[in-house]
Design a protein around this motif. Structure first.
Motif, short mmCIF file in Angstrom:
data_model
loop_
_atom_site.label_atom_id
_atom_site.label_comp_id
_atom_site.label_asym_id
_atom_site.label_seq_id
_atom_site.Cartn_x
_atom_site.Cartn_y
_atom_site.Cartn_z
N ALA A 106 -6.74 3.12 -0.93
CA ALA A 106 -7.28 2.01 -0.15
C ALA A 106 -8.84 2.36 0.39
N ASP A 107 -9.61 1.78 0.04
CA ASP A 107 -10.98 2.04 0.68
C ASP A 107 -11.83 0.60 0.67
N GLY A 108 -11.00 -0.62 1.46
CA GLY A 108 -11.64 -1.67 1.64
C GLY A 108 -11.32 -2.53 0.54
N GLY A 109 -11.46 -3.98 0.75
CA GLY A 109 -11.12 -4.76 -0.30
C GLY A 109 -9.92 -4.60 -1.30
N THR A 110 -9.11 -4.26 -0.49
CA THR A 110 -7.65 -4.17 -1.46
C THR A 110 -6.73 -5.79 -1.79
N ARG A 111 -7.07 -6.65 -0.73
CA ARG A 111 -6.34 -7.73 -1.22
C ARG A 111 -7.19 -8.53 -2.45
N GLU A 126 -14.24 0.40 3.23
CA GLU A 126 -13.60 0.33 4.25
C GLU A 126 -14.42 0.71 5.62
N ASP A 150 -16.21 -9.87 7.70
CA ASP A 150 -15.91 -9.44 6.43
C ASP A 150 -15.28 -10.72 5.87
N ARG A 158 1.29 -6.90 7.87
CA ARG A 158 -0.01 -7.21 7.20
C ARG A 158 0.35 -7.43 5.69
N MET A 193 1.03 -1.37 0.00
CA MET A 193 -0.11 0.02 0.11
C MET A 193 0.91 1.06 0.09
N ASP A 222 -16.43 -2.40 6.46
CA ASP A 222 -15.39 -3.62 6.91
C ASP A 222 -15.21 -3.03 8.66
N LYS A 225 0.71 6.07 5.67
CA LYS A 225 1.36 4.67 5.90
C LYS A 225 2.94 4.60 5.98
N VAL A 285 -3.86 5.97 2.15
CA VAL A 285 -4.73 6.14 3.31
C VAL A 285 -4.53 7.31 3.77
P1 ADP Z 1 -8.51 -5.39 2.82
O1 ADP Z 1 -8.12 -4.08 2.14
O2 ADP Z 1 -8.18 -6.60 1.96
O3 ADP Z 1 -10.06 -5.36 3.09
P2 ADP Z 1 -7.97 -5.09 5.65
O4 ADP Z 1 -9.30 -5.93 6.23
O5 ADP Z 1 -6.77 -5.55 6.54
O6 ADP Z 1 -7.83 -5.41 4.25
O7 ADP Z 1 -8.40 -3.55 5.62
C1 ADP Z 1 -9.50 -3.10 5.40
C2 ADP Z 1 -9.01 -1.70 4.86
O8 ADP Z 1 -8.63 -0.61 6.04
C3 ADP Z 1 -8.00 -1.20 3.79
O9 ADP Z 1 -8.84 -1.53 2.42
C4 ADP Z 1 -7.63 0.10 4.05
O10 ADP Z 1 -8.98 0.92 3.19
C5 ADP Z 1 -7.88 0.11 5.40
N1 ADP Z 1 -6.57 0.22 5.90
C6 ADP Z 1 -5.70 -1.21 5.94
N2 ADP Z 1 -4.34 -0.74 6.49
C7 ADP Z 1 -4.53 0.56 6.84
C8 ADP Z 1 -3.39 1.21 7.40
N3 ADP Z 1 -2.26 0.82 7.60
N4 ADP Z 1 -3.68 2.66 7.47
C9 ADP Z 1 -4.90 3.05 7.29
N5 ADP Z 1 -5.97 2.51 6.51
C10 ADP Z 1 -5.72 1.02 6.61
#
Ligand code: ADP
Length: 243
Positions: free
Chosen positions: A128-133, A173, A182, A93, A77, A176, A86, A82
């Motif tokens: 990043a706004d949720g669901g990044t993996r 996000e 989730d 993670r 990321m 989540d 970060k 974010v």
């Molecule tokens: P995913 O992105 O696959 O849903 P997570 O459940 O770990 O993975 O994270 C959910 C969301 O939280 C991410 O998509 C991102 O928007 C936010 N996030 C994750 N890590 C960070 C961070 N270090 N700082 C700020 N926001 C974060």
């Protein structure tokens, strides 16, 4: 911040979506010139670039395998992805997510066709706004196909889960963060198998069945978009673009 009410009285979500609705999705293949294959994906507010290098001779040589290519994948990321900047380096993670995404993609690549080689994939989350993996999986599998790497299937990813007591598809996000569960998955339609499956939170068995069905339908829709993105790229492709 006070906990938001995630499901409005009319049954819709804060962004106006119905429970079974995906966020707006856009994808494009062949967007970077210096890699062998690339893709860009917008999945709601989540944005990701994927770049593929290889197959090429493995360096360092002692990591090469005689029977197959080694897939190396870096999920990262960007520090500007974010609100609170970060850290620059790879967090625990990101190291864990790189591993689970790599393992999902290994199942759809014919790695044995390229012994002693490496295939390097970079999935760079720029917003990043949720669901990044899941977005990283969708974009990386497109970039691998763009690189011409033989694959059993494209791999679409999306999460489902539970928010405000309701089972929903494709959590943002906020959903989540404040929701109850989730469940990110990546399903290959051709293999008819989930190659990534994770669950954070609690679902009853009935809710699980519902969430699974939503994720399956979501993956099918994203799969069609992936196929169209590849068609769009190669129906208009002219070889002289490469010179
Ligand atoms: P995913 O992105 O696959 O849903 P997570 O459940 O770990 O993975 O994270 C959910 C969301 O939280 C991410 O998509 C991102 O928007 C936010 N996030 C994750 N890590 C960070 C961070 N270090 N700082 C700020 N926001 C974060």
């Amino acid at each position: 911040m006070k906990e938001p009410v995630l499901i409005k009285p009319d049954g819709t979500r804060l962004d106006g979506r119905k429970p079974d609705e995906l966020r707006p999705i856009k994808m494009e293949v062949g967007v970077l010139e210096k890699s062998d294959g690339s893709a860009y994906l917008e999945h709601g507010g989540t944005r990701v670039f994927a770049a593929v290098f290889g197959p090429k001779e493995m360096h360092p040589k002692h990591l090469a395998l005689p029977s197959r290519a080694v897939l190396r994948l870096r999920y990262h990321m960007a520090s500007f992805s974010v609100e609170d900047r970060k850290t620059l380096g790879m967090t625990r993670r990101e190291i864990e997510l790189s591993k689970v995404i790599r393992e999902a993609l290994e199942s759809v690549i014919f790695l044995e066709e390229f012994p002693r080689s490496s295939i390097d994939v970079f999935a760079e989350i720029v917003q990043a706004d949720g669901g990044t993996r899941c977005a990283a999986i969708t974009a990386s599998s497109l970039a691998l196909a763009d690189a011409g790497i033989p694959m059993l299937d494209l791999l679409p990813g999306v999460a489902s889960g539970k928010i405000g007591g309701k089972v929903v598809l494709d959590l943002s996000e906020l959903e989540d963060k404040y929701g109850e569960a989730d469940m990110p998955v990546a399903i290959s339609p051709r293999l008819d198998a989930a190659l990534l499956f994770q669950l954070n939170g609690r679902l009853s068995l009935k809710e699980f069945d519902e969430a699974w069905e939503l994720a399956r339908q979501g993956c099918s829709k994203i799969y069609e978009m992936q196929r169209n993105a590849l068609k769009n790229r190669y129906e208009t492709y002219k070889p002289e673009e490469e010179t």
